[in-house]
Design a protein around this motif. Structure first.
Motif, PDB file in Angstrom:
ATOM      1  N   THR A 215       0.847  -1.188   0.000  1.00 13.88           N
ATOM      2  CA  THR A 215       0.000   0.000   0.000  1.00 13.88           C
ATOM      3  C   THR A 215       0.882   1.237   0.000  1.00 13.88           C
ATOM      4  OG1 THR A 215      -1.663  -1.206   1.269  1.00 13.88           O
ATOM      5  CG2 THR A 215      -1.847   1.196   1.226  1.00 13.88           C
ATOM      6  N   VAL A 216       0.601   2.144  -0.938  1.00 12.03           N
ATOM      7  CA  VAL A 216       1.365   3.379  -1.059  1.00 12.03           C
ATOM      8  C   VAL A 216       0.426   4.554  -0.815  1.00 12.03           C
ATOM      9  CG1 VAL A 216       2.705   4.845  -2.632  1.00 12.03           C
ATOM     10  CG2 VAL A 216       2.978   2.345  -2.703  1.00 12.03           C
ATOM     11  N   VAL A 217       0.909   5.507  -0.013  1.00 10.17           N
ATOM     12  CA  VAL A 217       0.172   6.741   0.234  1.00 10.17           C
ATOM     13  C   VAL A 217       1.071   7.891  -0.211  1.00 10.17           C
ATOM     14  CG1 VAL A 217      -0.913   8.229   1.952  1.00 10.17           C
ATOM     15  CG2 VAL A 217      -1.089   5.727   2.164  1.00 10.17           C
ATOM     16  N   LEU A 218       0.588   8.643  -1.193  1.00 11.78           N
ATOM     17  CA  LEU A 218       1.323   9.804  -1.692  1.00 11.78           C
ATOM     18  C   LEU A 218       1.105  10.974  -0.740  1.00 11.78           C
ATOM     19  CD1 LEU A 218       0.285   9.518  -5.438  1.00 11.78           C
ATOM     20  CD2 LEU A 218       2.388   8.675  -4.357  1.00 11.78           C
ATOM     21  N   MET A 219       2.192  11.600  -0.357  1.00 15.97           N
ATOM     22  CA  MET A 219       2.152  12.743   0.539  1.00 15.97           C
ATOM     23  C   MET A 219       2.285  13.995  -0.336  1.00 15.97           C
ATOM     24  SD  MET A 219       1.900  11.083   3.382  1.00 15.97           S
ATOM     25  CE  MET A 219       2.216  12.316   4.639  1.00 15.97           C
ATOM     26  N   ASN A 220       1.218  14.765  -0.432  1.00 12.70           N
ATOM     27  CA  ASN A 220       1.183  15.927  -1.314  1.00 12.70           C
ATOM     28  C   ASN A 220       1.438  17.201  -0.510  1.00 12.70           C
ATOM     29  OD1 ASN A 220       0.466  14.384  -3.677  1.00 12.70           O
ATOM     30  ND2 ASN A 220      -1.553  14.129  -2.759  1.00 12.70           N
ATOM     31  N   TYR A 221       2.428  17.979  -0.965  1.00 13.72           N
ATOM     32  CA  TYR A 221       2.861  19.189  -0.269  1.00 13.72           C
ATOM     33  C   TYR A 221       2.931  20.373  -1.212  1.00 13.72           C
ATOM     34  CZ  TYR A 221       4.455  16.191   3.544  1.00 13.72           C
ATOM     35  OH  TYR A 221       4.510  15.283   4.578  1.00 13.72           O
ATOM     36  N   GLU A 222       2.746  21.551  -0.650  1.00 13.34           N
ATOM     37  CA  GLU A 222       3.066  22.799  -1.339  1.00 13.34           C
ATOM     38  C   GLU A 222       4.591  22.888  -1.398  1.00 13.34           C
ATOM     39  OE1 GLU A 222       1.003  24.807  -2.737  1.00 13.34           O
ATOM     40  OE2 GLU A 222      -0.913  24.265  -1.823  1.00 13.34           O
ATOM     41  N   PRO A 223       5.152  23.693  -2.299  1.00 14.94           N
ATOM     42  CA  PRO A 223       6.618  23.826  -2.365  1.00 14.94           C
ATOM     43  C   PRO A 223       7.264  24.255  -1.049  1.00 14.94           C
ATOM     44  CG  PRO A 223       5.628  24.775  -4.331  1.00 14.94           C
ATOM     45  CD  PRO A 223       4.494  24.439  -3.388  1.00 14.94           C
ATOM     46  N   ASP A 224       6.544  24.983  -0.185  1.00 12.85           N
ATOM     47  CA  ASP A 224       7.124  25.442   1.078  1.00 12.85           C
ATOM     48  C   ASP A 224       7.078  24.382   2.179  1.00 12.85           C
ATOM     49  OD1 ASP A 224       4.464  25.394   1.936  1.00 12.85           O
ATOM     50  OD2 ASP A 224       4.425  27.501   2.550  1.00 12.85           O
ATOM     51  N   GLY A 225       6.511  23.199   1.883  1.00  9.44           N
ATOM     52  CA  GLY A 225       6.457  22.137   2.881  1.00  9.44           C
ATOM     53  C   GLY A 225       5.145  22.042   3.629  1.00  9.44           C
ATOM     54  N   THR A 226       4.153  22.831   3.242  1.00  8.86           N
ATOM     55  CA  THR A 226       2.828  22.737   3.846  1.00  8.86           C
ATOM     56  C   THR A 226       2.102  21.545   3.227  1.00  8.86           C
ATOM     57  OG1 THR A 226       2.720  25.133   4.152  1.00  8.86           O
ATOM     58  CG2 THR A 226       0.621  23.916   4.221  1.00  8.86           C
TER      59      THR A 226
END
Length: 174
Positions: free
Chosen positions: A126-137
């Motif tokens: 199982t893979v969960v993609l961690m989606n972030y803004e460029p600033d790390g939010t």
């Protein structure tokens, strides 16, 4: 499918053998860390060798159950202020509690897994993609519904090309 709350916590509760993460950013803006990060920038630091919290206690429990938790963080030098904070205040005690943290330093060399985003992988299934803004939010966490094989290969490459955290930080002092 986006994961949050109980569904997200269940990923860590229900894995059987391994939870593994790839971290690619020089900074993560985590609201729960904001005050501690400000204190770190002001020169106030807790002793990482005596630090114990819910996360480190959970790491110890997982190890006693024969489960593994690990990560590779891709970095470039000079390390960001946030990475210096994360290394000294979190990575140090987490490694001592059993987190298998490795560092892939790509300073002056090609990144062997370019353009791969942050993700968690559970039991190599199982893979969960961690989606972030460029600033790390953080934007969200998204359950990946495709074949996990590319992510298994990303993990293999990241581990092969990285060094254990404690080995890496010794090299920073030299």
């Amino acid at each position: 499918m986006l994961l949050d709350g109980d569904e997200w916590r269940a990923m860590f509760r229900d894995f059987r053998r391994e939870a593994w993460r790839l971290e690619t950013l020089p900074q993560y803006l985590v609201p729960q860390e904001a005050e501690e990060f400000e204190e770190f920038l002001a020169g106030k630091r807790r002793n990482p060798y005596t630090h114990s919290d819910e996360y480190t206690e959970d790491l110890k429990r997982l190890r006693s159950e024969g489960k593994r938790k690990g990560r590779v963080h891709i970095v470039t030098r000079p390390l960001s202020e946030y990475l210096r904070f994360e290394f000294s205040q979190y990575y140090e005690p987490n490694v001592r509690a059993g987190d298998e943290i490795r560092i892939l330093d790509v300073t002056g060399r090609e990144n062997p897994i370019p353009n791969v985003q942050d993700f968690w992988m559970f039991d190599r299934l199982t893979v969960v993609l961690m989606n972030y803004e460029p600033d790390g939010t953080q934007i969200n966490r998204e359950l990946y519904e495709g074949d996990p094989a590319p992510f298994i290969e990303y993990q293999r490459t990241a581990v092969a090309e990285s060094v254990p955290y404690l080995e890496y930080v010794k090299g920073l002092d030299a």
